[in-house]
Motif scaffolding. Structure first.
Motif, PDB file in Angstrom:
ATOM      1  N   GLU A  75      -2.911  14.160  -9.271  1.00  0.00           N
ATOM      2  CA  GLU A  75      -4.020  15.059  -9.613  1.00  0.00           C
ATOM      3  C   GLU A  75      -3.907  15.411 -11.076  1.00  0.00           C
ATOM      4  O   GLU A  75      -2.866  15.884 -11.498  1.00  0.00           O
ATOM      5  N   GLN A  88      -8.320  -1.357  -0.994  1.00  0.00           N
ATOM      6  CA  GLN A  88      -8.024   0.022  -0.593  1.00  0.00           C
ATOM      7  C   GLN A  88      -7.832   0.928  -1.808  1.00  0.00           C
ATOM      8  O   GLN A  88      -8.256   2.083  -1.796  1.00  0.00           O
ATOM      9  N   MET A  89      -7.204   0.410  -2.855  1.00  0.00           N
ATOM     10  CA  MET A  89      -7.032   1.212  -4.071  1.00  0.00           C
ATOM     11  C   MET A  89      -8.388   1.483  -4.727  1.00  0.00           C
ATOM     12  O   MET A  89      -8.637   2.590  -5.206  1.00  0.00           O
ATOM     13  N   ARG A  90      -9.268   0.486  -4.743  1.00  0.00           N
ATOM     14  CA  ARG A  90     -10.614   0.692  -5.294  1.00  0.00           C
ATOM     15  C   ARG A  90     -11.377   1.720  -4.474  1.00  0.00           C
ATOM     16  O   ARG A  90     -12.143   2.511  -5.010  1.00  0.00           O
ATOM     17  N   CYS A 107     -10.143   4.240  -3.134  1.00  0.00           N
ATOM     18  CA  CYS A 107      -9.613   5.549  -3.543  1.00  0.00           C
ATOM     19  C   CYS A 107     -10.080   5.928  -4.952  1.00  0.00           C
ATOM     20  O   CYS A 107      -9.710   6.982  -5.460  1.00  0.00           O
ATOM     21  N   ARG A 141      -1.843   7.131  -5.762  1.00  0.00           N
ATOM     22  CA  ARG A 141      -3.029   7.701  -5.105  1.00  0.00           C
ATOM     23  C   ARG A 141      -2.947   9.216  -4.995  1.00  0.00           C
ATOM     24  O   ARG A 141      -3.962   9.892  -4.864  1.00  0.00           O
ATOM     25  N   LEU A 142      -1.741   9.780  -5.049  1.00  0.00           N
ATOM     26  CA  LEU A 142      -1.550  11.220  -4.845  1.00  0.00           C
ATOM     27  C   LEU A 142      -1.669  12.049  -6.120  1.00  0.00           C
ATOM     28  O   LEU A 142      -1.585  13.269  -6.061  1.00  0.00           O
ATOM     29  N   ILE A 158      -9.500   4.061  -7.779  1.00  0.00           N
ATOM     30  CA  ILE A 158      -8.557   3.606  -8.794  1.00  0.00           C
ATOM     31  C   ILE A 158      -8.769   2.119  -9.042  1.00  0.00           C
ATOM     32  O   ILE A 158      -8.643   1.303  -8.117  1.00  0.00           O
ATOM     33  N   LEU A 207       2.348   1.997  -3.440  1.00  0.00           N
ATOM     34  CA  LEU A 207       1.324   2.484  -4.367  1.00  0.00           C
ATOM     35  C   LEU A 207       0.833   3.890  -4.015  1.00  0.00           C
ATOM     36  O   LEU A 207      -0.020   4.434  -4.709  1.00  0.00           O
ATOM     37  N   ALA A 208       1.385   4.484  -2.930  1.00  0.00           N
ATOM     38  CA  ALA A 208       0.956   5.817  -2.503  1.00  0.00           C
ATOM     39  C   ALA A 208       1.162   6.858  -3.599  1.00  0.00           C
ATOM     40  O   ALA A 208       0.356   7.786  -3.752  1.00  0.00           O
ATOM     41  N   PRO A 265      -6.776  12.466 -10.563  1.00  0.00           N
ATOM     42  CA  PRO A 265      -6.562  11.057 -10.217  1.00  0.00           C
ATOM     43  C   PRO A 265      -6.670  10.146 -11.434  1.00  0.00           C
ATOM     44  O   PRO A 265      -7.446  10.413 -12.356  1.00  0.00           O
ATOM     45  N   PHE A 306       0.837  -1.200   0.000  1.00  0.00           N
ATOM     46  CA  PHE A 306       0.000   0.000   0.000  1.00  0.00           C
ATOM     47  C   PHE A 306       0.875   1.254   0.000  1.00  0.00           C
ATOM     48  O   PHE A 306       0.553   2.252  -0.624  1.00  0.00           O
TER      49      PHE A 306
END
Length: 170
Positions: free
Chosen positions: A102, A126-128, A130, A99-100, A132, A95-96, A104, A92
């Motif tokens: 912009e 967790q990615m879903r 967010c 997620r950051l 993604i 993969l940060a 997205p 996780f």
């Protein structure tokens, strides 16, 4: 009246079938067909800034003419080294970066090397959460999927680990 028309058509049709084409007979286009032109209209020009994966090797990748050594993160407008050694290092935290971004990204394509490897389901969930979608594939297929989605105009990113046993330059 209709019966007479059918009889006449039958006699004329039989006469046409009986005639064989002669030696000088040629099928040629009509004059207006000779001068027709083909027109191509570009509806949406391709984005010059988007990355395109041209090839891969055990050492790294060729992306938009640049050689990248080792694992890399291919973003919509940038290419970065990705600090993972193998698919087992994907977490996780690693993969940060994705997620950051912009704006997205819609889809994250992960290339896990020579084979498709199962990543932890909680990490994918967790990615879903967010927003993604994560697609896990072997690296050759991940490269093709990334190229396909990016040429469609989708906001896509890729995390790629070089495959060990294959070599392909595009």
């Amino acid at each position: 009246m209709a019966a007479a028309a059918l009889r006449r058509l039958g006699r004329e049709g039989a006469g046409l079938a009986a005639r064989a084409p002669w030696r000088g007979y040629r099928l040629i286009p009509a004059d207006d067909e000779l001068y027709q032109r083909t027109r191509v209209t570009v509806l949406k020009p391709e984005s010059p800034g988007s990355a395109f994966i041209e090839g891969y090797s055990p050492r790294g990748f060729t992306i938009s003419g640049s050689v990248v050594v080792g694992p890399c993160a291919v973003l919509p407008r940038a290419i970065l080294q990705w600090n993972v050694g193998s698919w087992q290092d994907i977490s996780f935290q690693s993969l940060a970066l994705f997620r950051l971004l912009e704006p997205p990204v819609e889809v994250l394509v992960l290339g896990t090397g020579d084979r498709v490897e199962r990543l932890h389901p909680a990490m994918l969930k967790q990615m879903r959460a967010c927003g993604i979608a994560v697609e896990v594939q072997d690296t050759p297929n991940a490269c093709a999927t990334f190229n396909f989605l990016s040429t469609e105009g989708r906001l896509v990113a890729a995390g790629l680990i070089p495959p060990r046993g294959t070599y392909k330059e595009g």
